[in-house]
Enzyme design. Structure first.
Site, PDB file in Angstrom:
ATOM      1  N   SER A  68       0.834  -1.196   0.000  1.00 36.91           N
ATOM      2  CA  SER A  68       0.000   0.000   0.000  1.00 36.91           C
ATOM      3  C   SER A  68       0.870   1.247   0.000  1.00 36.91           C
ATOM      4  O   SER A  68       1.987   1.231   0.522  1.00 36.91           O
ATOM      5  CB  SER A  68      -0.903  -0.010   1.237  1.00 36.91           C
ATOM      6  OG  SER A  68      -1.821   1.055   1.191  1.00 36.91           O
ATOM      7  N   ASP A  69       0.359   2.310  -0.591  1.00 38.45           N
ATOM      8  CA  ASP A  69       1.056   3.591  -0.583  1.00 38.45           C
ATOM      9  C   ASP A  69       0.020   4.711  -0.614  1.00 38.45           C
ATOM     10  O   ASP A  69      -1.049   4.563  -1.205  1.00 38.45           O
ATOM     11  CB  ASP A  69       2.000   3.728  -1.782  1.00 38.45           C
ATOM     12  CG  ASP A  69       2.988   4.851  -1.578  1.00 38.45           C
ATOM     13  OD1 ASP A  69       3.961   4.646  -0.815  1.00 38.45           O
ATOM     14  OD2 ASP A  69       2.787   5.949  -2.134  1.00 38.45           O
TER      15      ASP A  69
END
Length: 188
Positions: A68-69
C-alpha cells in the site's frame, strides 16, 4: 492455512489489520519510492504499492501479499512525507482552509494474480494559524506521514470534513482490501 503478509512497516497499517483480528506477518520492503512526475496520483500510488508487494512476494510466493502507498494532493502538487520542519510547515500551510485529496493505492499479489486499485478521499482542513501549524509540527507527528499529518492522531484536530473512506486516509482502505482479498481466494 495460507499466509497473509503486509508489505509495510507502517504501524498504522498494522493496527488497522490487527483491528480485524487477522493473522498476518509484516515484511517490510526497501524499494525505491521515486516515481515519474508525469504519472497521475492514482498511477503513482498503485505503482508504489505494487513495487512493495512484488518485492515481498518474490520471497514468499505461496502467500497473499498486501502492498500500500498513500499520497496527498493539494491544488498544485503531490505531497509525500516531509523531509524536515520547513517542508512540513509549507505542506500544512498549503492545505490550510482548503480541500485536498488523499490517494491510497493497494496491490494484492497472490500465487494466481495481482490486483491493484486505489481509493480517493477528499479532506477539508480548518483555516490554520502559523502558531497552530508550528505547535502541531512540534508534536513530531507529521514526519512519517504523507501531507505532513495523521488523521488518526493529533492531526484529527486539523480536519473539518472528510468525504470518502477514513481508513484510506489512515493508509489502508480496509473494506475494499478485504473484499479484494476474498475475490483473490483468501479465506478469512
Amino acid at each position: 492455512m495460507t499466509n497473509l503478509i503486509l508489505a509495510s512497516s507502517s504501524p498504522r497499517r498494522k493496527e488497522l489489520l490487527d483491528n480485524l483480528h487477522l493473522t498476518f506477518e509484516i515484511k517490510s520492503s526497501d524499494v525505491d519510492e521515486s516515481y515519474n512526475p508525469n504519472l497521475s496520483p492514482e498511477e503513482i500510488v498503485m505503482e508504489l504499492a505494487s513495487r512493495k508487494a512484488k518485492a515481498v512476494f518474490a520471497e514468499s510466493s505461496d502467500s497473499f501479499v498486501i502492498g500500500s502507498d498513500t499520497v496527498v494532493v493539494d491544488e498544485v502538487a503531490v505531497l509525500g512525507k516531509p523531509k524536515d520542519s520547513d517542508e512540513a510547515f509549507n505542506m500544512l500551510k498549503s492545505l490550510s482552509g482548503k480541500m485536498h485529496s488523499v490517494y491510497t493505492g493497494v496491490s494484492i499479489i497472490s500465487p494466481h494474480a495481482e490486483k491493484k486499485f486505489f481509493v480517493k478521499t477528499d479532506v477539508l482542513f480548518w483555516e490554520l494559524s502559523d502558531e497552530e501549524i508550528h505547535k502541531y509540527i512540534h508534536t513530531g507527528e507529521p514526519f512519517d506521514k504523507a501531507g505532513a499529518y495523521g488523521i488518526q492522531g493529533i492531526g484529527s484536530t486539523l480536519v473539518k470534513e472528510i468525504h470518502g473512506d477514513y481508513f484510506a486516509v489512515v493508509g489502508l482502505p480496509l473494506s475494499r482490501t478485504i473484499r479484494e482479498l476474498q475475490i483473490a481466494g483468501f479465506r478469512l
